[in-house]
Scaffold this motif. Structure first.
Motif, mmCIF file in Angstrom:
data_model
loop_
_atom_site.group_PDB
_atom_site.id
_atom_site.type_symbol
_atom_site.label_atom_id
_atom_site.label_comp_id
_atom_site.label_asym_id
_atom_site.label_seq_id
_atom_site.Cartn_x
_atom_site.Cartn_y
_atom_site.Cartn_z
ATOM 1 N N ARG A 72 -36.337 -12.253 -7.575
ATOM 2 C CA ARG A 72 -36.693 -10.843 -7.784
ATOM 3 C C ARG A 72 -36.166 -10.335 -9.124
ATOM 4 N NH1 ARG A 72 -36.861 -7.668 -2.066
ATOM 5 N NH2 ARG A 72 -37.788 -9.345 -0.870
ATOM 6 N N ALA A 73 -36.272 -11.186 -10.123
ATOM 7 C CA ALA A 73 -35.797 -10.878 -11.473
ATOM 8 C C ALA A 73 -36.922 -10.191 -12.252
ATOM 9 C CB ALA A 73 -35.333 -12.156 -12.166
ATOM 10 N N THR A 74 -37.179 -8.936 -11.910
ATOM 11 C CA THR A 74 -38.346 -8.243 -12.447
ATOM 12 C C THR A 74 -38.287 -8.045 -13.957
ATOM 13 O OG1 THR A 74 -37.381 -6.106 -11.865
ATOM 14 C CG2 THR A 74 -38.897 -7.093 -10.279
ATOM 15 N N GLU A 75 -37.129 -7.783 -14.523
ATOM 16 C CA GLU A 75 -37.043 -7.612 -15.978
ATOM 17 C C GLU A 75 -37.427 -8.898 -16.696
ATOM 18 O OE1 GLU A 75 -33.455 -5.797 -17.440
ATOM 19 O OE2 GLU A 75 -33.470 -4.323 -15.823
ATOM 20 N N GLU A 76 -36.985 -10.027 -16.180
ATOM 21 C CA GLU A 76 -37.350 -11.311 -16.785
ATOM 22 C C GLU A 76 -38.829 -11.622 -16.566
ATOM 23 O OE1 GLU A 76 -35.476 -13.422 -18.674
ATOM 24 O OE2 GLU A 76 -33.927 -11.886 -18.650
ATOM 25 N N LEU A 77 -39.357 -11.245 -15.405
ATOM 26 C CA LEU A 77 -40.782 -11.465 -15.142
ATOM 27 C C LEU A 77 -41.661 -10.703 -16.134
ATOM 28 C CD1 LEU A 77 -40.911 -11.477 -11.254
ATOM 29 C CD2 LEU A 77 -41.620 -13.352 -12.762
ATOM 30 N N GLU A 78 -41.208 -9.528 -16.554
ATOM 31 C CA GLU A 78 -41.966 -8.747 -17.532
ATOM 32 C C GLU A 78 -42.184 -9.538 -18.819
ATOM 33 O OE1 GLU A 78 -40.229 -4.890 -18.210
ATOM 34 O OE2 GLU A 78 -40.207 -4.439 -16.071
ATOM 35 N N ILE A 79 -41.258 -10.386 -19.154
ATOM 36 C CA ILE A 79 -41.362 -11.231 -20.346
ATOM 37 C C ILE A 79 -42.138 -12.506 -20.025
ATOM 38 C CG2 ILE A 79 -40.029 -12.631 -21.981
ATOM 39 C CD1 ILE A 79 -37.769 -10.498 -21.614
ATOM 40 N N HIS A 80 -41.876 -13.092 -18.854
ATOM 41 C CA HIS A 80 -42.406 -14.421 -18.557
ATOM 42 C C HIS A 80 -43.857 -14.449 -18.066
ATOM 43 C CE1 HIS A 80 -39.183 -17.168 -19.566
ATOM 44 N NE2 HIS A 80 -38.368 -16.162 -19.268
ATOM 45 N N PHE A 81 -44.384 -13.358 -17.528
ATOM 46 C CA PHE A 81 -45.816 -13.375 -17.183
ATOM 47 C C PHE A 81 -46.668 -13.508 -18.449
ATOM 48 C CE2 PHE A 81 -44.912 -11.551 -12.851
ATOM 49 C CZ PHE A 81 -45.574 -12.525 -12.126
ATOM 50 N N ALA A 101 -45.522 -17.834 -3.613
ATOM 51 C CA ALA A 101 -44.192 -17.229 -3.455
ATOM 52 C C ALA A 101 -44.125 -16.342 -2.216
ATOM 53 C CB ALA A 101 -43.831 -16.425 -4.704
ATOM 54 N N SER A 102 -45.242 -15.733 -1.840
ATOM 55 C CA SER A 102 -45.214 -14.859 -0.658
ATOM 56 C C SER A 102 -44.819 -15.638 0.587
ATOM 57 C CB SER A 102 -46.562 -14.163 -0.457
ATOM 58 O OG SER A 102 -47.543 -15.067 0.014
ATOM 59 N N PRO A 108 -42.271 -9.167 0.205
ATOM 60 C CA PRO A 108 -41.779 -8.129 -0.710
ATOM 61 C C PRO A 108 -41.542 -8.656 -2.136
ATOM 62 C CG PRO A 108 -40.680 -7.929 1.392
ATOM 63 C CD PRO A 108 -41.454 -9.230 1.434
ATOM 64 N N ALA A 109 -41.011 -9.861 -2.259
ATOM 65 C CA ALA A 109 -40.792 -10.434 -3.592
ATOM 66 C C ALA A 109 -42.121 -10.666 -4.304
ATOM 67 C CB ALA A 109 -40.010 -11.742 -3.479
ATOM 68 N N HIS A 111 -44.998 -9.115 -3.692
ATOM 69 C CA HIS A 111 -45.609 -7.820 -3.981
ATOM 70 C C HIS A 111 -44.993 -7.197 -5.237
ATOM 71 C CE1 HIS A 111 -47.542 -3.983 -3.415
ATOM 72 N NE2 HIS A 111 -46.354 -3.409 -3.487
ATOM 73 N N SER A 112 -43.676 -7.244 -5.346
ATOM 74 C CA SER A 112 -43.008 -6.720 -6.541
ATOM 75 C C SER A 112 -43.456 -7.481 -7.783
ATOM 76 C CB SER A 112 -41.483 -6.829 -6.407
ATOM 77 O OG SER A 112 -41.015 -5.982 -5.392
ATOM 78 N N ALA A 113 -43.565 -8.800 -7.665
ATOM 79 C CA ALA A 113 -44.006 -9.620 -8.793
ATOM 80 C C ALA A 113 -45.420 -9.245 -9.210
ATOM 81 C CB ALA A 113 -43.920 -11.102 -8.433
ATOM 82 N N ARG A 114 -46.275 -8.983 -8.248
ATOM 83 C CA ARG A 114 -47.650 -8.578 -8.557
ATOM 84 C C ARG A 114 -47.656 -7.295 -9.371
ATOM 85 N NH1 ARG A 114 -51.376 -5.011 -6.091
ATOM 86 N NH2 ARG A 114 -53.539 -5.589 -6.569
ATOM 87 N N GLN A 115 -46.850 -6.325 -8.959
ATOM 88 C CA GLN A 115 -46.775 -5.051 -9.677
ATOM 89 C C GLN A 115 -46.274 -5.261 -11.106
ATOM 90 O OE1 GLN A 115 -48.667 -3.882 -7.024
ATOM 91 N NE2 GLN A 115 -47.988 -2.033 -8.014
#
Length: 128
Positions: A72-81, A101-102, A108-109, A111-115
């Protein structure tokens, strides 16, 4: 600069947004608190892992995205997507990583990644 550092910087310039790679090329800046973190990531992640040719950058990006979703590392996902797209992954493949991943990291993880993916890929002009 050593050969591994040069290879890592070339990969980072290709996979990251121009403003991020330009900042990395400048070296440490900003607040001094935990200022060595960027250098640690170069020494412990980008130089030894991303320059290893056993996995190609596309595969490495897909693995990284999956791990970041689970964490659930959303800040890093913003870069890595967007980085995954620049490394050759497709939108369909990233969708499948989120779906996978679901089942293993939880809905929840995923869904957050999708957003995060929608916002990051739209910002990067990679999502129609």
């Amino acid at each position: 600069m050593g050969e591994k550092r040069d290879q890592a910087m070339q990969l980072l310039q290709k996979m990251l947004a121009p403003e991020i790679s330009a900042q990395l090329a400048k070296g440490p800046s900003g607040p001094k608190f935990a200022g060595d973190l960027g250098e640690m990531s170069m020494n412990n992640i980008f130089e030894p892992l991303w320059t290893n040719e056993t996995l190609d950058p596309r595969t490495r990006s897909l693995v990284t995205v999956a791990i970041l979703i689970a964490l659930r590392a959303t800040e890093e996902l913003e870069i890595h997507f967007p980085a995954a797209i620049r490394n050759g992954a497709t939108l369909d493949e990233l969708e499948q990583v989120i779906y996978q991943a679901s089942g293993y990291a939880g809905f929840p993880a995923a869904h957050s990644a999708r957003q995060v993916a929608i916002a990051a890929l739209e910002r990067a002009g990679m999502l129609g």
